[in-house]
Design a protein around this motif. Structure first.
Motif, mmCIF file in Angstrom:
data_model
loop_
_atom_site.group_PDB
_atom_site.id
_atom_site.type_symbol
_atom_site.label_atom_id
_atom_site.label_comp_id
_atom_site.label_asym_id
_atom_site.label_seq_id
_atom_site.Cartn_x
_atom_site.Cartn_y
_atom_site.Cartn_z
ATOM 1 N N SER A 151 0.969 -1.128 -0.101
ATOM 2 C CA SER A 151 -0.063 -0.010 -0.130
ATOM 3 C C SER A 151 0.869 1.075 0.155
ATOM 4 N N TYR A 153 0.990 5.656 0.993
ATOM 5 C CA TYR A 153 0.481 6.698 1.669
ATOM 6 C C TYR A 153 1.159 8.223 1.224
ATOM 7 N N CYS A 291 -16.260 -5.263 1.617
ATOM 8 C CA CYS A 291 -15.440 -5.282 2.931
ATOM 9 C C CYS A 291 -14.603 -6.811 3.076
ATOM 10 N N ASN A 294 -11.577 -4.955 0.676
ATOM 11 C CA ASN A 294 -11.092 -3.851 1.110
ATOM 12 C C ASN A 294 -12.161 -3.106 2.027
ATOM 13 N N ASN A 295 -11.738 -2.657 3.174
ATOM 14 C CA ASN A 295 -12.349 -1.969 4.204
ATOM 15 C C ASN A 295 -12.698 -0.489 3.857
ATOM 16 N N ARG A 296 -11.876 0.154 2.953
ATOM 17 C CA ARG A 296 -11.811 1.436 2.427
ATOM 18 C C ARG A 296 -12.862 1.574 1.533
ATOM 19 N N ARG A 298 -15.157 4.184 -1.097
ATOM 20 C CA ARG A 298 -14.945 5.351 -1.935
ATOM 21 C C ARG A 298 -16.582 5.819 -1.908
ATOM 22 N N VAL A 316 -13.504 9.108 1.748
ATOM 23 C CA VAL A 316 -13.285 7.719 2.041
ATOM 24 C C VAL A 316 -13.916 7.394 3.124
ATOM 25 N N TYR A 318 -14.152 4.388 6.269
ATOM 26 C CA TYR A 318 -13.446 3.201 6.706
ATOM 27 C C TYR A 318 -14.647 2.549 7.306
#
Length: 379
Positions: A151, A153, A291, A294-296, A298, A316, A318
Protein backbone atom coordinates in the motif's frame (compact mmCIF):
# COMPACT_ATOMS: atom_id res chain seq x y z
CA UNK A 1 90.03 77.00 -24.88
CA UNK A 2 89.03 75.50 -21.48
CA UNK A 3 87.39 78.76 -20.40
CA UNK A 4 85.30 78.81 -23.57
CA UNK A 5 84.18 75.15 -23.05
CA UNK A 6 83.18 75.82 -19.47
CA UNK A 7 81.14 78.83 -20.61
CA UNK A 8 79.22 76.72 -23.17
CA UNK A 9 78.46 73.96 -20.63
CA UNK A 10 77.25 76.56 -18.14
CA UNK A 11 74.78 78.00 -20.67
CA UNK A 12 73.42 74.52 -21.46
CA UNK A 13 72.95 73.68 -17.76
CA UNK A 14 71.18 77.00 -17.08
CA UNK A 15 68.78 76.38 -19.97
CA UNK A 16 67.86 72.94 -18.65
CA UNK A 17 67.20 74.33 -15.18
CA UNK A 18 64.92 76.98 -16.67
CA UNK A 19 62.90 74.41 -18.58
CA UNK A 20 62.42 72.25 -15.47
CA UNK A 21 61.60 75.14 -13.12
CA UNK A 22 59.15 77.23 -15.19
CA UNK A 23 55.59 75.90 -16.00
CA UNK A 24 55.12 75.24 -19.68
CA UNK A 25 53.30 77.80 -21.72
CA UNK A 26 52.06 75.30 -24.33
CA UNK A 27 48.24 75.68 -24.48
CA UNK A 28 47.52 71.96 -24.83
CA UNK A 29 49.45 71.10 -21.67
CA UNK A 30 48.11 73.97 -19.59
CA UNK A 31 44.46 72.78 -20.16
CA UNK A 32 45.00 69.34 -18.55
CA UNK A 33 43.13 68.87 -15.19
CA UNK A 34 43.41 66.09 -12.58
CA UNK A 35 40.51 63.45 -12.66
CA UNK A 36 39.67 61.44 -9.52
CA UNK A 37 38.76 57.74 -9.78
CA UNK A 38 35.16 56.71 -8.89
CA UNK A 39 34.96 55.52 -5.26
CA UNK A 40 34.63 51.76 -4.82
CA UNK A 41 31.81 50.53 -2.59
CA UNK A 42 32.32 47.17 -0.89
CA UNK A 43 29.64 44.46 -1.24
CA UNK A 44 27.66 43.91 1.98
CA UNK A 45 28.18 40.45 3.44
CA UNK A 46 24.87 38.78 4.34
CA UNK A 47 24.45 37.26 7.80
CA UNK A 48 20.99 35.69 8.03
CA UNK A 49 17.26 35.77 7.27
CA UNK A 50 15.16 34.61 10.21
CA UNK A 51 11.35 34.21 10.34
CA UNK A 52 9.41 35.49 13.36
CA UNK A 53 5.80 34.43 13.75
CA UNK A 54 3.90 33.93 10.50
CA UNK A 55 4.27 37.36 8.86
CA UNK A 56 7.74 38.69 9.67
CA UNK A 57 11.29 37.99 8.46
CA UNK A 58 14.37 39.85 9.68
CA UNK A 59 17.36 40.00 7.32
CA UNK A 60 20.82 40.99 8.65
CA UNK A 61 24.14 41.95 7.02
CA UNK A 62 27.61 43.17 8.04
CA UNK A 63 28.24 46.94 7.96
CA UNK A 64 30.18 48.61 5.14
CA UNK A 65 32.29 51.60 6.19
CA UNK A 66 31.63 55.02 4.72
CA UNK A 67 28.38 54.30 2.92
CA UNK A 68 25.23 56.44 2.99
CA UNK A 69 22.73 53.59 2.90
CA UNK A 70 21.60 50.16 1.77
CA UNK A 71 18.94 48.86 -0.60
CA UNK A 72 17.22 45.54 0.28
CA UNK A 73 16.09 43.21 -2.50
CA UNK A 74 13.73 40.25 -2.22
CA UNK A 75 12.42 37.47 -4.40
CA UNK A 76 9.49 35.19 -3.62
CA UNK A 77 9.53 31.45 -4.34
CA UNK A 78 12.39 31.84 -6.81
CA UNK A 79 10.92 34.77 -8.79
CA UNK A 80 12.87 37.85 -9.98
CA UNK A 81 14.61 40.25 -7.60
CA UNK A 82 12.57 43.26 -6.49
CA UNK A 83 13.77 46.24 -4.48
CA UNK A 84 11.64 46.51 -1.35
CA UNK A 85 13.32 49.15 0.84
CA UNK A 86 16.17 51.68 1.24
CA UNK A 87 17.61 52.18 4.73
CA UNK A 88 20.20 54.50 6.25
CA UNK A 89 23.86 53.48 6.45
CA UNK A 90 23.63 53.16 10.21
CA UNK A 91 21.34 50.09 9.92
CA UNK A 92 22.51 46.50 9.46
CA UNK A 93 19.12 44.77 9.57
CA UNK A 94 15.62 45.10 8.18
CA UNK A 95 12.31 43.58 9.31
CA UNK A 96 10.12 42.58 6.37
CA UNK A 97 6.49 42.39 7.50
CA UNK A 98 4.90 42.01 4.08
CA UNK A 99 5.32 38.25 3.81
CA UNK A 100 2.86 35.35 3.71
CA UNK A 101 3.27 32.19 5.76
CA UNK A 102 4.43 29.20 3.74
CA UNK A 103 6.25 31.18 1.04
CA UNK A 104 10.02 31.08 0.56
CA UNK A 105 11.77 34.47 0.51
CA UNK A 106 15.35 35.20 -0.59
CA UNK A 107 17.10 38.47 0.33
CA UNK A 108 20.21 40.34 -0.79
CA UNK A 109 21.58 43.83 -0.10
CA UNK A 110 23.48 46.54 -2.02
CA UNK A 111 25.30 49.45 -0.41
CA UNK A 112 25.45 52.93 -1.95
CA UNK A 113 27.57 56.05 -1.46
CA UNK A 114 27.05 59.65 -2.61
CA UNK A 115 30.05 61.55 -3.97
CA UNK A 116 30.30 64.61 -6.20
CA UNK A 117 26.57 64.70 -6.83
CA UNK A 118 26.53 61.08 -7.95
CA UNK A 119 25.49 57.79 -6.34
CA UNK A 120 27.82 54.82 -6.47
CA UNK A 121 26.55 51.28 -5.86
CA UNK A 122 28.16 48.11 -4.62
CA UNK A 123 27.68 44.68 -6.11
CA UNK A 124 25.42 42.15 -4.32
CA UNK A 125 25.51 38.51 -3.26
CA UNK A 126 23.61 36.76 -6.06
CA UNK A 127 22.79 33.66 -4.02
CA UNK A 128 21.27 35.71 -1.18
CA UNK A 129 19.98 34.30 2.10
CA UNK A 130 16.63 32.51 2.17
CA UNK A 131 14.02 31.31 4.62
CA UNK A 132 10.33 30.42 4.79
CA UNK A 133 7.80 32.70 6.44
CA UNK A 134 6.00 30.95 9.30
CA UNK A 135 8.43 28.00 9.11
CA UNK A 136 7.92 27.21 12.80
CA UNK A 137 4.18 26.72 12.25
CA UNK A 138 4.38 24.26 9.36
CA UNK A 139 3.45 20.65 10.19
CA UNK A 140 3.57 17.25 8.56
CA UNK A 141 0.13 15.73 7.94
CA UNK A 142 0.84 12.79 10.26
CA UNK A 143 3.62 11.86 12.70
CA UNK A 144 2.86 8.13 12.79
CA UNK A 145 1.28 5.85 10.21
CA UNK A 146 0.57 2.13 9.89
CA UNK A 147 0.55 0.88 6.30
CA UNK A 148 0.01 -2.60 4.94
CA UNK A 149 2.53 -4.14 2.54
CA UNK A 150 2.01 -3.06 -1.04
CA UNK A 151 0.00 0.00 0.00
CA UNK A 152 0.96 3.67 -0.29
CA UNK A 153 0.36 6.82 1.74
CA UNK A 154 0.98 10.45 0.75
CA UNK A 155 2.94 12.61 3.17
CA UNK A 156 2.87 16.39 2.82
CA UNK A 157 3.73 19.53 4.73
CA UNK A 158 0.65 21.47 5.77
CA UNK A 159 0.61 25.26 5.36
CA UNK A 160 2.82 25.53 2.27
CA UNK A 161 2.98 24.56 -1.41
CA UNK A 162 6.75 24.18 -1.28
CA UNK A 163 8.12 20.69 -1.88
CA UNK A 164 10.42 19.22 0.77
CA UNK A 165 13.23 16.77 0.09
CA UNK A 166 12.04 13.35 1.26
CA UNK A 167 14.18 10.46 2.49
CA UNK A 168 13.83 7.18 4.40
CA UNK A 169 16.15 5.59 6.91
CA UNK A 170 15.15 2.07 5.82
CA UNK A 171 14.30 1.76 2.15
CA UNK A 172 13.88 -2.02 2.48
CA UNK A 173 10.88 -1.48 4.76
CA UNK A 174 9.37 1.68 3.26
CA UNK A 175 10.49 3.80 0.35
CA UNK A 176 9.44 7.33 -0.43
CA UNK A 177 9.09 9.12 -3.76
CA UNK A 178 10.01 12.73 -4.48
CA UNK A 179 6.36 13.77 -4.10
CA UNK A 180 6.14 12.31 -0.56
CA UNK A 181 4.34 9.10 -1.47
CA UNK A 182 5.40 6.29 0.87
CA UNK A 183 5.46 2.72 -0.45
CA UNK A 184 5.22 -0.07 2.14
CA UNK A 185 7.50 -2.95 1.10
CA UNK A 186 7.85 -5.43 3.95
CA UNK A 187 6.92 -5.64 7.67
CA UNK A 188 9.02 -3.45 9.93
CA UNK A 189 9.62 0.15 10.93
CA UNK A 190 11.03 3.12 9.03
CA UNK A 191 11.32 6.84 9.61
CA UNK A 192 10.43 9.12 6.71
CA UNK A 193 11.98 12.60 6.82
CA UNK A 194 11.09 15.70 4.83
CA UNK A 195 13.58 18.58 4.88
CA UNK A 196 12.34 22.08 4.14
CA UNK A 197 13.85 25.45 4.99
CA UNK A 198 16.37 23.91 7.40
CA UNK A 199 13.67 22.05 9.35
CA UNK A 200 13.09 18.31 9.48
CA UNK A 201 9.60 16.84 9.46
CA UNK A 202 9.41 13.17 10.41
CA UNK A 203 6.83 10.40 10.25
CA UNK A 204 7.37 7.00 11.89
CA UNK A 205 5.95 4.33 9.61
CA UNK A 206 5.00 0.82 10.72
CA UNK A 207 4.53 -1.66 7.89
CA UNK A 208 2.39 -4.74 8.52
CA UNK A 209 1.29 -7.67 6.42
CA UNK A 210 -2.22 -7.37 5.04
CA UNK A 211 -4.69 -9.04 7.39
CA UNK A 212 -6.28 -12.20 6.09
CA UNK A 213 -9.79 -11.54 4.79
CA UNK A 214 -12.65 -12.37 7.15
CA UNK A 215 -14.12 -15.50 5.62
CA UNK A 216 -17.47 -14.90 7.27
CA UNK A 217 -17.73 -11.46 5.68
CA UNK A 218 -16.82 -12.94 2.30
CA UNK A 219 -19.54 -15.58 2.69
CA UNK A 220 -22.07 -12.87 3.58
CA UNK A 221 -21.26 -10.93 0.42
CA UNK A 222 -21.59 -14.13 -1.59
CA UNK A 223 -25.04 -14.64 -0.08
CA UNK A 224 -26.10 -11.06 -0.90
CA UNK A 225 -24.75 -11.27 -4.45
CA UNK A 226 -26.53 -14.58 -4.98
CA UNK A 227 -29.84 -12.99 -3.96
CA UNK A 228 -29.26 -10.01 -6.26
CA UNK A 229 -28.51 -12.31 -9.21
CA UNK A 230 -31.83 -14.05 -8.61
CA UNK A 231 -34.00 -11.00 -7.96
CA UNK A 232 -32.16 -8.14 -9.65
CA UNK A 233 -32.68 -6.69 -13.09
CA UNK A 234 -29.80 -7.66 -15.35
CA UNK A 235 -28.52 -4.99 -17.73
CA UNK A 236 -26.55 -5.25 -20.97
CA UNK A 237 -23.22 -5.17 -19.11
CA UNK A 238 -24.16 -8.12 -16.91
CA UNK A 239 -24.84 -6.10 -13.74
CA UNK A 240 -27.81 -6.80 -11.43
CA UNK A 241 -29.88 -3.91 -10.04
CA UNK A 242 -32.38 -3.76 -7.18
CA UNK A 243 -34.50 -0.74 -6.24
CA UNK A 244 -34.62 -0.18 -2.49
CA UNK A 245 -36.62 2.70 -1.04
CA UNK A 246 -38.70 5.04 -3.20
CA UNK A 247 -40.72 8.23 -2.59
CA UNK A 248 -41.70 11.30 -4.59
CA UNK A 249 -38.35 13.00 -4.13
CA UNK A 250 -35.97 10.34 -2.79
CA UNK A 251 -34.96 6.82 -3.80
CA UNK A 252 -32.18 4.31 -3.17
CA UNK A 253 -30.83 1.44 -5.18
CA UNK A 254 -28.12 -1.24 -5.29
CA UNK A 255 -26.18 -2.87 -8.07
CA UNK A 256 -24.01 -5.97 -8.10
CA UNK A 257 -21.12 -5.63 -10.55
CA UNK A 258 -19.74 -9.16 -11.17
CA UNK A 259 -16.68 -8.02 -13.16
CA UNK A 260 -15.41 -6.17 -10.08
CA UNK A 261 -17.18 -8.40 -7.53
CA UNK A 262 -18.40 -5.24 -5.82
CA UNK A 263 -21.62 -3.75 -4.45
CA UNK A 264 -22.63 -0.32 -5.70
CA UNK A 265 -25.11 1.68 -3.58
CA UNK A 266 -26.71 4.94 -4.61
CA UNK A 267 -29.30 7.47 -3.57
CA UNK A 268 -31.08 10.00 -5.76
CA UNK A 269 -33.18 12.96 -4.74
CA UNK A 270 -34.77 16.02 -6.31
CA UNK A 271 -34.23 19.30 -4.45
CA UNK A 272 -36.48 22.22 -5.41
CA UNK A 273 -35.56 25.83 -4.81
CA UNK A 274 -38.14 27.37 -2.47
CA UNK A 275 -37.60 30.83 -3.97
CA UNK A 276 -37.91 29.70 -7.60
CA UNK A 277 -40.43 26.88 -7.97
CA UNK A 278 -39.39 26.07 -11.53
CA UNK A 279 -35.74 25.60 -10.55
CA UNK A 280 -34.73 22.14 -9.39
CA UNK A 281 -31.49 20.28 -8.81
CA UNK A 282 -30.71 16.62 -8.30
CA UNK A 283 -28.30 15.14 -5.78
CA UNK A 284 -26.81 11.67 -5.61
CA UNK A 285 -24.60 9.85 -3.12
CA UNK A 286 -22.79 6.80 -4.48
CA UNK A 287 -20.51 4.27 -2.83
CA UNK A 288 -18.64 1.13 -3.89
CA UNK A 289 -18.03 -1.62 -1.34
CA UNK A 290 -16.86 -5.15 -0.67
CA UNK A 291 -15.36 -5.29 2.80
CA UNK A 292 -14.21 -8.86 2.21
CA UNK A 293 -11.60 -7.30 -0.08
CA UNK A 294 -11.12 -3.74 1.15
CA UNK A 295 -12.47 -1.89 4.19
CA UNK A 296 -11.94 1.49 2.56
CA UNK A 297 -15.11 2.58 0.77
CA UNK A 298 -15.12 5.38 -1.79
CA UNK A 299 -18.06 7.76 -1.38
CA UNK A 300 -18.94 10.24 -4.16
CA UNK A 301 -21.50 13.06 -3.96
CA UNK A 302 -22.85 14.71 -7.12
CA UNK A 303 -25.17 17.65 -7.60
CA UNK A 304 -26.62 18.62 -10.98
CA UNK A 305 -28.52 21.88 -11.57
CA UNK A 306 -31.28 22.47 -14.09
CA UNK A 307 -28.85 24.41 -16.31
CA UNK A 308 -26.58 21.36 -16.57
CA UNK A 309 -23.93 22.55 -14.08
CA UNK A 310 -22.37 19.61 -12.19
CA UNK A 311 -20.62 19.62 -8.82
CA UNK A 312 -18.74 16.60 -7.50
CA UNK A 313 -16.99 15.80 -4.22
CA UNK A 314 -15.75 12.65 -2.57
CA UNK A 315 -14.35 11.07 0.58
CA UNK A 316 -13.28 7.69 1.93
CA UNK A 317 -15.23 5.79 4.57
CA UNK A 318 -13.46 3.17 6.70
CA UNK A 319 -16.17 0.56 7.21
CA UNK A 320 -15.05 -1.18 10.47
CA UNK A 321 -15.03 2.12 12.38
CA UNK A 322 -18.08 3.77 10.84
CA UNK A 323 -21.00 3.99 13.27
CA UNK A 324 -23.50 5.71 11.00
CA UNK A 325 -23.42 9.14 12.62
CA UNK A 326 -20.03 10.65 11.70
CA UNK A 327 -19.56 13.80 9.65
CA UNK A 328 -17.00 12.86 7.02
CA UNK A 329 -15.02 15.60 5.25
CA UNK A 330 -15.73 15.86 1.51
CA UNK A 331 -13.32 17.37 -1.01
CA UNK A 332 -14.27 18.86 -4.38
CA UNK A 333 -12.42 17.96 -7.57
CA UNK A 334 -10.51 21.25 -7.46
CA UNK A 335 -9.09 20.31 -4.05
CA UNK A 336 -11.27 22.61 -1.95
CA UNK A 337 -12.91 21.25 1.18
CA UNK A 338 -16.70 21.32 1.28
CA UNK A 339 -18.07 23.86 3.77
CA UNK A 340 -19.31 22.35 7.07
CA UNK A 341 -23.00 23.15 6.52
CA UNK A 342 -23.12 21.47 3.11
CA UNK A 343 -20.96 18.60 4.33
CA UNK A 344 -23.44 17.97 7.16
CA UNK A 345 -26.31 17.73 4.64
CA UNK A 346 -24.37 15.28 2.46
CA UNK A 347 -23.46 13.14 5.47
CA UNK A 348 -27.11 13.00 6.46
CA UNK A 349 -27.96 11.74 2.97
CA UNK A 350 -25.20 9.11 3.23
CA UNK A 351 -26.51 7.99 6.61
CA UNK A 352 -30.05 7.81 5.22
CA UNK A 353 -28.85 5.75 2.25
CA UNK A 354 -27.12 3.20 4.49
CA UNK A 355 -30.07 2.96 6.88
CA UNK A 356 -32.63 2.41 4.11
CA UNK A 357 -30.53 0.00 2.08
CA UNK A 358 -29.42 -1.72 5.26
CA UNK A 359 -33.05 -2.30 6.22
CA UNK A 360 -33.82 -3.58 2.70
CA UNK A 361 -30.92 -6.05 2.80
CA UNK A 362 -31.88 -7.18 6.29
CA UNK A 363 -35.48 -7.75 5.21
CA UNK A 364 -34.58 -9.70 2.06
CA UNK A 365 -31.51 -11.68 3.13
CA UNK A 366 -31.30 -11.48 6.91
CA UNK A 367 -27.89 -9.81 6.65
CA UNK A 368 -27.08 -6.60 8.52
CA UNK A 369 -24.47 -4.01 7.64
CA UNK A 370 -22.40 -5.42 10.50
CA UNK A 371 -22.42 -8.73 8.65
CA UNK A 372 -21.06 -6.89 5.62
CA UNK A 373 -18.07 -5.41 7.43
CA UNK A 374 -19.52 -2.37 9.25
CA UNK A 375 -18.47 -3.73 12.65
CA UNK A 376 -19.18 -0.53 14.60
CA UNK A 377 -22.46 0.30 12.86
CA UNK A 378 -25.19 1.23 15.37
CA UNK A 379 -28.37 0.91 13.30
Amino acid sequence: MMKRLRKILGCILAGMMLVLAVPPLIPELSAVTEVQAAPKVATPQLVSAVPYGKTKITVKWKPVKGVNGYRIYRRTNGSKWQAIRNVSGRYTSYADTKVNSGNEYTYTVRAYKRSGGKVYWSKYVIKGVKTIAGLKYLKINTFRKTIYTGSTYDLKILGTKLKPVWSTDNYRIAGVYRNGRVLAKRPGKARITGQLGGRKFTCDVVVKNKPAPDRRVAQNYEKLFSYMKKKGLKDSEGNYTLVGYTSDYFMTGMKYIPKQDILYMSSYQIVRDKKARDTAKSEAVNLWMNCAKNNRIRVVWKQKFSDGTLLEAETVLYAPNYRGEENLSFKYKNGKIMDPKKSKDVNQTLQKLLKLNGSFIKDKTGLSLKDLGFKAYKY
